[in-house]
Structures are given as structure tokens and as C-alpha cells.
Design a protein around this motif. Sequence first.
Motif, PDB file in Angstrom:
ATOM      1  N   GLU A 288      -6.998   0.950  -1.029  1.00 27.69           N
ATOM      2  CA  GLU A 288      -7.330  -0.197  -0.199  1.00 27.69           C
ATOM      3  C   GLU A 288      -8.608   0.112   0.575  1.00 27.69           C
ATOM      4  O   GLU A 288      -8.791   1.218   1.078  1.00 27.69           O
ATOM      5  CB  GLU A 288      -6.168  -0.399   0.781  1.00 27.69           C
TER       6      GLU A 288
ATOM      7  N   THR B 118       0.835  -1.200   0.000  1.00 28.34           N
ATOM      8  CA  THR B 118       0.000   0.000   0.000  1.00 28.34           C
ATOM      9  C   THR B 118       0.869   1.248   0.000  1.00 28.34           C
ATOM     10  O   THR B 118       0.580   2.223  -0.691  1.00 28.34           O
ATOM     11  CB  THR B 118      -0.913  -0.028   1.236  1.00 28.34           C
TER      12      THR B 118
ATOM     13  N   ASP C  38      -5.423  -1.553  -5.291  1.00 30.83           N
ATOM     14  CA  ASP C  38      -4.939  -2.065  -4.008  1.00 30.83           C
ATOM     15  C   ASP C  38      -5.931  -3.064  -3.419  1.00 30.83           C
ATOM     16  O   ASP C  38      -6.997  -2.693  -2.954  1.00 30.83           O
ATOM     17  CB  ASP C  38      -4.709  -0.890  -3.045  1.00 30.83           C
ATOM     18  N   GLU C  39      -5.566  -4.312  -3.467  1.00 33.80           N
ATOM     19  CA  GLU C  39      -6.365  -5.402  -2.922  1.00 33.80           C
ATOM     20  C   GLU C  39      -7.842  -5.334  -3.293  1.00 33.80           C
ATOM     21  O   GLU C  39      -8.713  -5.244  -2.425  1.00 33.80           O
ATOM     22  CB  GLU C  39      -6.221  -5.454  -1.394  1.00 33.80           C
TER      23      GLU C  39
HETATM   24 MG   LIG Z   1      -2.091  -2.740   2.039  1.00 35.95          MG
END
Ligand SMILES: [Mg+2]
Lengths: 291, 317, 261, 236, 369
Positions: free
Chosen positions: D83, D41, D159-160
Motif C-alpha cells: 500500500e 492490508t 494493495d490498493e
Molecule cells: Mg489497507
Amino acid sequence: MEWFQQLVNGISLGSIYALIALGYTMVYGIIKLINFAHGEVFMVGSFIGFYSIVGFGLDFFTALILAMALCAIFGVLIERVAYRRLRSATRIAALITAIGVSFLIQYTFIRIRGAGPEAYPEVFTNRTFELFGAQISMKSVLILSVSIGLMVILQFIVHKTKIGKAMRAVSQDTETARLMGINVDNTISATFAIGSSLAGAAGVIFGLYYTKIDPLMGVIPGIKAFIAAVLGGIGIIPGAMVGGLLLGVVETAVSASGYSLWRDAAAFVILILILIFRPNGLFGKNAREKV
Amino acid sequence: MKNKLNKFWVFIVVAAVVYGVVQALISTGILNNYNTNTLILMAINIMLAVSLHLVIGITGQFSIGHAGFMAVGAYVSAIITVKLGLPFIVAIGIGGVVAMLAGLLVGIPTLRLRGDYLAIATLGFAEIIRIIFLNIDYVGGAAGMQVSKLTTWTFAFICMVITIAVVSNFTNSRHGRACLSVRENEVAADAMGINTTYYKVAAFAIGSLFAGVAGAIYSHNFYIIQPANFGFLKSFDILIFVVLGGLGSLSGAVISAILLTIVSTYLQAFPEMRMIFYSLVLIVVMLYRPQGLMGTREITDLLPTGKFRKGAAQGVK
Amino acid sequence: MSNNHILKVDNVGIRFGGLKAVSGFNMELHQGELVGLIGPNGAGKTTSFNMLTGVYTPSEGEIIFEGKKVNGLPPFKVTRLGISRTFQNIRLFSEMSVLDNVKVAYHSQAKHTMISSILRLPSHFIGEKEMEEKSIEFLKIFNLDGDMHEKAKNLPYGKQRRLEIARALAAGPKLLLLDEPAAGMNPKETAELMSLIAFIREKFDLTILLIEHDMNLVMGICERIYVLDHGQLIAEGTPEEIRNNPKVIEAYLGEEVPAHA
Amino acid sequence: MLSVKDIDVYYGNIHALKGLSLDVNEGEIVTLIGANGAGKTTLLKTLSGLLKPKNGTIHYMNESIVGKQAQTIVKAGISHVPEGRRVFATMSVEENLELGAYSRKDKNGIEKDMAKVYETFPRLHERRKQLSGTLSGGEQQMLAMGRAIMAKPKLLLLDEPSMGLAPLMVQTIFRIVEEINKEGTTILLVEQNANMALSVANRAYVIETGRVTLSGTAKELQASDDIKMAYLGGHV
Amino acid sequence: GCGTDGGSGASGDTIKIGANLELSGNVASYGTSIYDGVKLAIKEINANGGVNGKKLEPIAVDNKSEASEATNGALKLTDQDNVLAIIGAATSGNTVAQVEVANNAETILISPSGTALNVTVNDKGELNPYAFRTTFIDPFQGTVAANFAINELGIKKAAVYQDNASDYAKGLADAFIETFEAAGGEIVADEAYVAKDTDFRSTLTRLKSASPEFIFIPGYYEEVGLIVKQAREMGIDVPLMGGDGWDSPTLVELAGAEALNNTFTTNAYSANDPDEKIQQFVKAFEKEYDKSPDGFNALGYDTVYLLADAIERAGEADAEKVRDALEQTKDFKLVTGTVTIDENHNPVKSATILEYKDGKQEFNSKVNP
Ligand SMILES: [Mg+2]
Ligand SMILES: Nc1ncnc2c1ncn2[C@@H]1O[C@H](COP(=O)(O)OP(=O)(O)OP(=O)(O)O)[C@@H](O)[C@H]1O
Ligand SMILES: Nc1ncnc2c1ncn2[C@@H]1O[C@H](COP(=O)(O)OP(=O)(O)OP(=O)(O)O)[C@@H](O)[C@H]1O
Ligand SMILES: [Mg+2]
């Protein structure tokens, strides 16, 4: 028809509160800062109006515009110098700074010109007209219309314009707002500029309506505007308007029943009762934390 | 465990020594009335700061109406000595207890509010309390009530030590941790079996109790009390002690109460610039140290033993 | 087996304004079981946990825990009866030490009173000592004792997840509710978590209900699974049954069911 | 297209990225995998201008973007889906999408892209007046991606995107990632779900405690035993 | 030293005078006004060679409009600075907070504007040996106003609208009501307002419907100005009257000249009084501060002269002697009237009744105590 006269009294008092609360709730909604210095910007605006009318002989509307412009700059300056650094600090630290800024402005002002009051010149011959046996002053009609007008404009800015969307985005999540390409600093400055210019306008109009202005004049209206903003729901523009009017009407109702000394107490009782039954203010969304 | 037991007794011994030294200086006339009075004022401010620290710093309840409870203690104790002619010590006790009851009365309905909503409600209650006194002729209304000076350095100091000891003992126990957990995350605290309402109200009541005691010491030190002494500016003053010291730090609250009392008394000599200086001090400290002077640390964390403990913890890691 | 149930959820439902988040939900948990609760996002899983723990009061139905009705009780009372939980979005007491986080949860098992603490009576010291020892025991199980003086917020994410479970255990539950305990963990960490869950179930004689989107974990350790969709129960059964249930595949799993269990 | 060389990033005293380097070529999907707290991140935030590296260089389309403001970087064509989705909860779906196009001026282009987003995510069209805070997790993730697409990015940082999503939803999201890529957007994808990530990516980097410890094509990494042990669930 | 030497206050060739005033806080405007008057007077005296050849040296402390700070300030002035006398505070409450300190330290305390009885006489009726004041005590003006209303204006039904936060206003109101009713008049309404308020319309509406022939408004000009203005706007045309708290050029600006027609005040002096002493003061003040003086300015100014006169007569800066000299002050001409100090340390001055005509105060009549 005494009650009608009193209702008129209450609405004119309330529209002054509303006028100050509009700018307050604007700033409040976006950076969640209880900006105690708002009352002082209001005071400074009032004095700018006074000096430009009395000192420089400007007419009322020019003075009003000038006060709004200078207050906008002043508000932005306060934000830059005192609040910007504290954006990631606790809100309570920002609150104490705001109290500090508020004292600083008050007493710098007193140091410069003394603590005594000043009397606003009579720029309009005050006309009153009678309606259902009540004396209604043109000034209070003016104030109410100005407040409602500003409320509509603000509501439009915040909900319909691009800068307004940016403001709302910043108020929810500054970091993500930056990812959208929003210049957060400028957006916050714009918010302060708008909020402070409203405070400036309120200051001039207050002077016009109540005549007396002094360096500590912002304290009580500042608190009242805070109450009105909370009453209506933090950051909600029509809420500030309604909160202000309600506060004015309640205070007047208490005085009108002969309990003028209990006026502020009663206003607070109402406030607390409303908060107990509507913990997010009158118009607040039920922001119960999702678990 | 032993360590903690010792800490308590070290505090008591240090307190006794400080008391002895100051008392000796007073008796020998090295400290004049003015100095003594400043020390008493300091003790009062410490009590106010520490009691509010429990509410805001430990329990996380944003109360900005602490002066209201101080007013209750001040007026009730004054009535007891002036009107009823009872001894000062009784007045302090009853003043504190009545303030605590006022705290309960205010706390139970309002503590379900959060953040700024709670702040404005507590501010409102404090104003209501002030306006009630303003409208009671029995206590002089706006003109106020004359009170004889009964406060001495001894009374002020002992009350201060008790305040600190109780708040600190409370904090360093499962009950204090329960309050801390409310501050940290109310939902999780509730889910861990903490009766959050009970602890919020308890902290508020204890805070009000000592604000009341401070009020009693205050009213018997300054010859006169008036409702105007207990307005929201007073509440803000107390709030400033707590935040400047560091939210959650008891020693921070004490230190900032001491420092600000000194700053404020010193600035009396610069009347025209006083509030300007004072506000600049506030702004500068907050801008450059927004977590307050001590952050959440206690003075004991800075002592060698504290360091040792931390070091040890890191060593294991 | 049907009469030794520890929890019975009977036709429970809740609405938020116009939205029926959960409706007609029935579930029975037996002493010692490990049961999974799955379903698409927004199906009402977390909401069900919130009803079980008293955070929300169901608008219909009953929740019976060990023969006692628990719906309508505030969360802290539910916890004291023996249901404790973790949260989907971690909710630690972040400024407090790891040890204190666990001590807070142990709070209701301690007996020393406020007065005894303020006056520093012997009972205070005895009580605090016991709390500390017990709390350290919990930390040891989760291999967190090395960090016990660290602030909770300074722990790495995986440890924070474990601390949440340790804390929930310290509250002394009979029924433990875990809300996405493996969220944000990589497969290796998830595998470690699985064995940990199995271990504590044995050691503390727990009944466990868990929400998870990681099918490796759910299918791997749960004995039974309930599937929610749009607030309604669409399936219930063993992992094998669930995996092959067409309704579940359509609503939740999709075609690519993980091959290994 | 993107070239990161030896960057160091700090949070106060915490040294989160330690001399990290990587490259992304135009048209690729590159994935970063790594344990919790590895610094994934942090890297994305540095690329999008939310964090400033202490040392090192970042070149995007042969221009240094170190020290540039986030809004400038967005204009240059890098768009970041953070995220945890981070949608603006009290604003409608439509308003969220409009905010995505905040720095764009071409009204027609915006309208066209909006239509395209609704086409890709029909669910969002269905809910365009709903407040985004009340959407389900998967819908919010779609919204976050749609919002990023509205900025008309050349490089999309994800992000994810699969975090906390139901398996079906994960599949949908990854399918969309591939679609977006096919239409010409380069993608840098951070994932815990290494299996999935490697199956859509061209190349991958493994990050551990702020450093790149391994890199290669997705196929190579998928086959590596070390990776299987550490990130794919230990089933060697 | 604890000031047990009788508060020498004189060291070398200066005499130290403390000023313990409300320079910040709630009533900062009163305190700063007094302080301006004090500074001007000291400057003049020093320019004229001082008192008994010694210069006056002012030492100011700000009591923040709080009793606790007032006590502390008094302790500082007596214990630390060893002043001969303290001027202050502006309000009675903050003065009472200093009385004991002054008595104990044997330091003179003169409140320029504290009107409450308990400034000079304690609750048990004993004289505070070192406490004095420069202004009227409350009851006198109220009595004068009531007699004027009944005898000169022929009023039968009066209303009272008083400042609730000030003991001064309360004193005036009580005396007015007592005298007015004793003379057979009827009080049709008795309302109060809170200081610093700006909107009085709701209570004025109430007052209006009680139909009084006259309204007595004891209070300070800051609020009174607004009350008069708002009352006239609401169509309340009856005579209005108040005390010396009205006295300020700002009143005229606030209320407007027209609204002030048909209003009366009791006062010890009038800034428009052609009297030479008064005009000298007004000129000097305007020169120094570029604004016209108000009542607080004048009282601050007078307090210094009252004190200086006593020091001169005492011959030396010894607190006890100066106190005795103060007690013997007789027919001493000050800006705010010709003063004799009575046995309770209160000044006896004659009151003047003034009427506003087109924004100017005009002399109406003089009433002796
Ligand atoms: Mg992260
Ligand atoms: N306090 C609330 N107010 C309004 N709606 C709510 C509230 N809490 C939950 N909901 C709604 O109830 C539905 C179920 O939400 P819930 O959080 O239980 O889903 P979930 O099954 O846990 O999903 P996920 O897997 O994404 O965590 C959602 O539509 C959600 O928006
Ligand atoms: N705001 C912050 N302040 C201090 N340290 C931080 C902050 N954010 C992240 N860190 C630290 O920086 C390191 C890298 O964190 P980062 O969030 O980039 O990891 P990640 O690889 O994205 O992990 P995850 O899989 O949990 O999202 C971690 O040690 C983390 O604790
Ligand atoms: Mg959930």
C-alpha cells in the motif's frame, strides 16, 4: 613554510577522524542510530591490536586483520544484544541504550585491566621526509592512504554491490526491503560488521600513530567522528571523509594561530555555521520534507 | 476546569506537606547531612530533568547540551555571591535569567535544525560555553571557583517546586499544546497558525532558565565548580533522566531523576562495579521498556480520577 | 461577480532546481464558491496548495488574499489571515488527543497569555474554557465528540480524515483548502463526505478549494473546476465543460468518464 | 494455489483478522473489497510474511507458509506490492527494479524480465536513471508493480494500486493488471475502488472488521444490492 | 550522629579509613592508581598487625571525577560510615569539594596528589584545620626547574608548554616563569594544551618556530609522553623538563627511550633509586599488580603510611589527636621522600633532579627546599 607544515598536521589529524567517521557513518546511515558505542569498538580494536603485537608477538598486519575480524564480531554482537530489540522503538531510546553500552564496555574494560594507559610498540621505524620544508611522517601518509582507500572500497560496496543495494534499501524502508526478499537482520549485521571492523582498523592505526591507548580513549574520537559524519551529511561516505579532514584542518588552524585552548570551541563554531547554512551537512541532499 | 484547578492546588499542598515532613526530620537530626545532601541533589536533578523534559519531551527538540545552561547559571550565580557579595536569592534569579538569555542566543540560530543536526549543534554550544569558562581566569579557569555553601534544603525544594509548577502550568495550556503540536508534526502545526519558531525558542528559553536555576543551587552546594563538571557527560546524564522516565511525561522525568539519584548514590558504595551496574540498569530498562518508565503518561493518569476520565471517554465511544 | 473575489492567483510559478513544477498559474476564487483543482499525478496541485499556504514561496507571480499579498509570508501567518488546509498524507498530531488536535488549531483565536497560564490567572481559566467549548462544538459537527479523549493515531482512517477537516476549520478560515479529502475512502464514505463538505460551507460561510481524483466527488459538488497538467493550467470551467474538454480527457480523464454525476 | 484457513492476526491487543479464510486458484484475479480498516492490508502482510498469524493455516502450492520469513516466501513466488507504493526514493528506477530481483540468481532471466518490464511500462524505461522519489504518483505505482514482477512471482499481491491516482492512470494500471494476469500470474487484488476491481476480477471477497462477510464471482457481487449500497456509491 | 563526637572512626578492633577517589569518569586513571597504592599499603600494614593493634578498614567511594559526587561521598563517609580519615581526592578540585565537609565533621582529609594551595589553606588564607596533602605544593618544583635550567644548563631562552586543565601544571608553570625571568631569562613562548589530547603537532610547530633553547612541560605523563615523542619527531632537539607528573614507567613506553634523552624531571623519588625503601615498594607493587608503579601509586601508598604513623603516635584513633600528630610529622621516611609537615599542612620534601638516559632515570642532583 610553517603554514604548510600546519596543513600537513591538519590533514594527518583529520585523516584519523575520517577513518573513524567512515565506519560511523556507515552504521549511522543505515539504522539512523547515533552509535556512541562505535568509539568503544574503536578502543577495543586498539587493545586487540596491542595485545596481539605485545602479548602474542604477531606482526602488525596480522594484528590489524585480527583486530578487524574480532571487532566485526563484537559489533555484530552489540547489535544483536542491545540494538535489535529497539529497531521499532524511538531513536532516542536507542541512543540512550548506545550510551549505556558505551559505558558498559568502558568500565568492564577498566574493571578487567585498570584505567591506566598502554603504549603501543614501535612497529615501524618512523621515517619522516621533508617536503617544502615540512616534516611529513610516513605514518601520516599511510593513514591518509588507508582512509582514502577504505572510502573508495566502502563507496564501491554500498553503491555497486548487491549487499550495498540491500543496505540502502534497508536504510530507507525495512518492511519493503523484506518484501524484496532481503534478509534485513543479516543486512544490518553485515553493516555493523563492516562498520565495526573499520573502527577496529582505526583503533590499531590510531595506536600506531599516537602510541597511547586507554579504556576511555574512544570517547573523544567517538564524538569527533559523530561531528565529522554530521558535517559531511549523515550516511554519506565521502562526506564523512571530507568532514573528518575539514575538522582536522580547522582544529589545527586554530591551534596554529595560538588559540589551542579554543580549538574544540572553534571546531564547533565552524560546525554550527556550516549546519546553519547547509542544514543537511556538506554533502547532504536537501531532504526537505515534501508536504 | 475545576478538576484542573484542583490538581494545581493538590500539588501545592502535597509539596508543602513533603517539605514540612522533611524539614522536621532534618531539624530533629533523623536525617543527617548526608541524607539531606542526597535530597538536595535529587531536587537539583529533578529541576534539570523537568527543564529538559520541556525541550525534548514536550517540544520534541533534540537538545543534548543542557549542561551548558546549567553551567551558565552555576557560574553567574557564583560570581554574584562570591565576587559581588550579593544575597543568594538574587544570585539564583540572575543565574536563571542569564541562562535563559544564553538559551535564547543558542536557540534562535540552531532551532531551525532538525534531529541529529540539532543535537550536534546543541552539544557544540554546550561545549563552547564550557570552554569559555575554562578560559576565563576571573572564574578560575580549569582549576575552578570556590563557592560557599549557601544551598539549603529549603532553597532547593522551593526552586524545584517552582520549576515543576511552571513547566506543568505551561504545558497544560494552549501554549504547551502549541509546543506539543510542534513535536508531533511541525508542518501541520505551522499550517494551523502556530508560530513554531516562537514556541521552540520559548520552550528552549524556559528550559534554560530552570537549568540555570538548578545550576545556581548546584554551585552553592558543592563548594567548588569547575568547567569539567559541565561536560557532555553531564548533559547525557540529564538526557537519561528524561528518556528513562518516558519522553513527554513530566512525572516520569521526576521519578527517574529520583530513582537514578538513589541508584547512583547507593552505588557509590560499590565503587569498582558502579558504572557497570549503572550502564546495565540503563540498557535493561531501555530494552524492556523503550518508551521509558512512564511512557507518555502522567502519574495523575494512574490515579482513580484519571482512570475515571478515561473510562468515561471509552463509555461514550 | 468578478470584483468580490476572495483569492487571486496571478501568474504564479515555482521551480525546484531545474523542474518547473508550476508556471503561469492564474486562478480567481469568489466568496462562497466551491471549486475543484484536478490534474494528473505530479501536475502541481499539491504544490499550488503549498504556495497558497506559505509552505513554498513562489518564484514568480503574486497571490492576493482579500486584497493582501500573501506570498512570502510564513504558513502560520497565512493561516491567521484566514487560509487553512488539510494534507494529502494525513498529518495529525498523532500522540495528542482528538480534542487537543482541535484546540491547537483554535490557538490563534484565544487571547490568554503565557504569563497568565504559568501563573494560573483567571484569564487563563476563562480562555481555556472557551477553547474547550468551541473545540467540542467543532467535534460535534464531525461526529467526533465521542472520541475526543482518544489519541488521534488510534482513530480509524476515515475519522482521521474528518478530524483533519475539523481541525482545519477550527483555525477559523475564510478559505479552506482540502487536498484529496476522499483518498482511501470507499464510495459510500465519499458520499457522506460530500454532504459534509456542503454542510460546512453553508454553516461557516466558507470558500472551498479542493483537490480530488474521485470524479464522482469533484463533478458532484464543485461549481467550477481548474485543471492542471505539467504545472500549467489547461482548462477551467463548469464540470460539464471540463468533462467534455478534449484536452482534459486526453491528459487526465481517459475515455471512461463516469456516467453519473 | 493459495488457501487461507481461520487465521487470527493481532497488533498487540488489537484483533485485526478474526478467523478469516479464503482461497485463490491458479490463474485467477481475486479481489478483496472492504471499508477502511477492515483488515485487507493486514491480510496481505500476513501472506507475505511481514506479520505472523496467531492461529490458522496458510497453504501455498500445498505447502504451509505460516511462520516463514518474508524472504523465503518471496523466493517461493509470492510478491507483494505494498500500500502506498513504497518505492526506494533515493535510488534510481533501475536500482529499484534490480532490488525486485534481489533473491534471484539467474542473470539472464533477470535481464530478460527487466526488458519485459520496460516494455510493459515504457515510461519507466524513459526514466530509468531518475531517482524514484521524484516520480509522479502513477509512475511510482508502475515502478512498484514492475519491481514486484522482477521477482518473477506466481502470485502477485496488489494493495490498493489505484489509490491517489488520476482516472486515466487508474485505467492504465487496471489494464496492466489484466495483462499481467493473462501472461500467467495469479493476482490477489485489494481495492477501495470496488467498481474497477470487480470489473477486472474473476471472484471477490468482502471483508468487514477482520472477517469475510460475503464472497462470490465478481459478476454476482457487482449485481448485489447490498454491495452497491455499501461499496459502489449507493446508487442502487 | 553527625560526627560531632570528633569522627571516632574506630569501632572495636578496626579503624575505618575512607577513600574518596576518581574511580570512574574523566580522570579515573589517577584515582584508580592511587587506590591501588592505598590498598597495597593497607594490606601490608594489616599483615604486620595493624596500627596500635587495630586493623585498617578501607571504605571506598567513587566520586566519578565530579565535585558534587565528591562532596556527597565525603558526607557519606563522615556521616554514615564515621571514618577517622578520608584519603582523596586525586585532583585538587575534588578535594576542595570535601574540605568543608571534613572540617565540619572533624574528620581528617589527606589528598595524595592535590597540589593546589587552597586544599589546605582557604581563599582567605586561613588554615583548613583537618586538611593535609602528601604531595609537593606547586611552586617549589617550578622554582627548582627554573634554577636548574639557568644555572646548570645555561639556558637564556625558554618556552613553556603546560596542561591547561590542571592547576598543578599551572602552579609549576607560574613559578618557573617567575623565577626564570627574575634570573634574567626570556620566555619566548607560553602555550597550553588540553588534557586527554593526543595530537600536539600544531602547537609544537609553533613552539619550534619560536626557537627556544629549552622547553618546560609541566603536566602528567599521559600527555607528556606523546608531547616528547612528537616534539622529537618534529625535530625539536632542545632539553625538555617537567615535574613529578612525568613519573611513570609508561612515560618511557609512550615517548620511547631515544626521544627521552636530554630530558629532565624534578621529583621526590625515583623508582630506579637503589634506596631500600623504594625498592621494597617497587617489588611489593609489582608482585601485587604485575606492573611497575607510577607516581600516583606511590603517593597513594605513602598517604596510608603517613596517616598510620600519625595514628600510632597519637596512640588512639581520635581525629583531633591524630591531626595534631600529623602536624608534628617530622623527617618521616616515605617512598616519595622524607617528609616534614609544615605549618600549612604541606609536606616539605627535598627534590631530586633526574635525567633520562636511554629510558632510565639517572640521578642528577638533589635540591633542598
Ligand atoms: Mg489497507
Ligand atoms: N520539495 C520538492 N522538491 C522537488 N520537487 C518537488 C517538491 N515538491 C513537489 N515537487 C515536484 O513537483 C511536481 C508536482 O508535485 P505535486 O505534489 O504538486 O503533484 P500533485 O499534482 O499534487 O500530484 P498528486 O496527484 O500525485 O498528489 C512533482 O513532479 C513533484 O515531484
Ligand atoms: N501497525 C498497527 N498497529 C496497530 N493496529 C493496526 C496497525 N495496522 C493496522 N492496524 C489496525 O488493524 C485493523 C486493520 O487494518 P488494515 O490496515 O489491515 O485495514 P485495511 O482494510 O487495509 O484498510 P485501508 O483501506 O485503510 O487500507 C485496523 O483497525 C487498524 O487500525
Ligand atoms: Mg498532491
